[in-house]
Design an enzyme around this catalytic site. Structure first.
Site, PDB file in Angstrom:
ATOM      1  N   ASP A   1      -0.013  16.013   1.699  1.00  0.00           N
ATOM      2  CA  ASP A   1       0.059  15.132   3.059  1.00  0.00           C
ATOM      3  C   ASP A   1       0.630  16.028   4.104  1.00  0.00           C
ATOM      4  O   ASP A   1       1.631  16.851   4.150  1.00  0.00           O
ATOM      5  CB  ASP A   1       1.388  14.086   2.756  1.00  0.00           C
ATOM      6  N   LEU A   2       0.005  15.949   5.217  1.00  0.00           N
ATOM      7  CA  LEU A   2       0.350  16.938   6.125  1.00  0.00           C
ATOM      8  C   LEU A   2       1.739  16.620   6.926  1.00  0.00           C
ATOM      9  O   LEU A   2       1.800  15.318   7.060  1.00  0.00           O
ATOM     10  CB  LEU A   2      -0.895  16.754   7.190  1.00  0.00           C
TER      11      LEU A   2
ATOM     12  N   ASP B   1      -3.876  11.449   6.933  1.00  0.00           N
ATOM     13  CA  ASP B   1      -3.501  12.772   6.786  1.00  0.00           C
ATOM     14  C   ASP B   1      -3.318  13.132   5.141  1.00  0.00           C
ATOM     15  O   ASP B   1      -2.507  13.914   5.044  1.00  0.00           O
ATOM     16  CB  ASP B   1      -2.491  13.155   7.860  1.00  0.00           C
TER      17      ASP B   1
END
Length: 384
Positions: free
Chosen positions: A273-274, A316
């Site tokens: 997960d960014l 994301d």
């Protein structure tokens, strides 16, 4: 090519020779009552077949005249009625032959017209592998002369990859049989290849075949197949990043779980997960956010095996399936993925190892818990 004029002269000579031979036999026969004279129907029929009604009448007249010569010389009495019956019989036989020959010629001419004018590729071939007759459609399609096609084994024109199957199929036609739906490629004079669809029949002495040019259909089939493959690929690919989409990735984890249950091999799942992705979109715009997602997907894809699958499962959020991978291996992959994240960005990572009995949802949930635990341990992780 046979000269028709010479052929007619040869037949005329044969008929006259038969007249002479039969007449000689008639003179040599000691029994005047023998019906030797009716052998004249043979040369009369030959003349009728070649020269039509004129030949029939002329032959009957000559036969009658020769009978009269014999009768006078042998002092054998033949009544006028006898001469009339002989002349009439010869004439009727001759005209009957004329009608039969004309009917045969009309049928042959009609067959030849159909053969010549057909858009299909019509041919006859000998059992030793040579065409004996081809229609103009062959010449129009392939560009060869008729002499080219008849003077070489037909296998000379067949694509090398189709040669074995062509020989096997032709070998099955050496006895009475039928072939339908056979396909192969023929080389044209300009070097191009044409796909042909064949139907053929053999009477044990000769092969009769019809073929259709299906090159365009084959091209359309290839394009359709490519398009379907592309559509299927697009349906399972994330349009932005080019990696597997959520559906494709979830399908794959299900397949890998089934395989792991059968084999007993380990299975790992990694979630990424960014960090601070929303701020990238807010501060730099969605274009910058899209470029970051593509760069991440490309960089992370280089760090996993060909048997692993990277997918984008959320805005994301990314996930990786790792078949036949234990905890040590999964931790090693995570250690490679984090520094592979593009410069200026960071990602939280979590993984879980399948416990041997849980569902895909539970396995993903445990990896997700570890991911958020990672975020909690570094809530203010700065962009690198």
């Amino acid at each position: 090519m046979v000269d028709p004029r010479r052929s007619r002269l040869a037949l005329l000579a044969l008929a006259l020779a038969l007249f002479c031979a039969i007449t000689g036999f008639r003179f040599a026969d000691a029994h005047p009552a023998d019906a030797v004279g009716f052998l004249y129907v043979i040369p009369v029929s030959l003349l009728a077949a070649e020269f039509s009604v004129l030949g029939a009448v002329a032959g009957a007249a000559l036969a009658t005249a020769l009978t009269a010569v014999w009768a006078v010389s042998a002092e054998a009495y033949v009544s006028p009625v006898g001469y009339g019956v002989r002349a009439l019989a010869m004439t009727v036989v001759g005209i009957t032959v004329v009608r039969l020959v004309e009917r045969s010629r009309r049928a042959s001419a009609e067959s030849d017209r159909w053969f010549a004018m057909s858009n299909d590729l019509l041919s006859t071939a000998s059992l030793d592998g040579y065409y004996t007759k081809v229609n103009d459609a062959w010449i129009d399609l392939l560009g060869y002369t008729r002499e080219d096609l008849l003077g070489r084994p037909y296998t000379d024109f067949v694509h090398p990859d189709d040669l074995a199957q062509t020989n096997a199929t032709a070998g099955g036609l050496t006895s009475p049989s039928v072939v339908v739906g056979f396909e192969n490629r023929y080389r044209a004079r300009d070097g191009s290849w044409h796909w042909l669809l064949w139907s053929a029949r053999s009477d044990g002495a000769q092969i009769y075949a019809v073929a259709k040019d299906i090159t365009e259909r084959k091209r359309l089939d290839r394009e359709r197949e490519h398009l379907l493959k592309r559509v299927k690929q697009l349906a399972r690919t994330d349009e932005l990043t080019g990696v597997a989409n959520r559906r494709a990735w979830r399908d794959q984890i299900t397949i890998e779980l089934q395989r792991a249950r059968r084999s007993g091999d380990p299975l790992a799942v990694i979630l990424l997960d960014l960090d601070r992705f929303k701020s990238v979109n807010d501060e730099l715009g969605h274009g910058a956010g899209d470029r970051l997602l593509k760069d991440c997907a490309q960089s992370w894809a280089h760090e996993i095996r060909d048997t692993d699958l990277l997918g984008r499962v959320g805005g994301d959020e990314f996930a990786v399936t790792l078949p036949n991978c234990d905890e040590v291996g999964a931790a090693d992959v995570c250690a490679r993925l984090r520094p592979a994240t593009p410069e200026g960005a960071s990602a939280s990572i979590g993984f879980a190892i399948w416990n041997g009995g849980e569902s895909a949802e539970h396995l993903i949930h445990r990896a997700d818990q570890q991911l958020y635990a990672s975020k909690d341990r570094a809530p203010s992780r700065a962009a690198r």
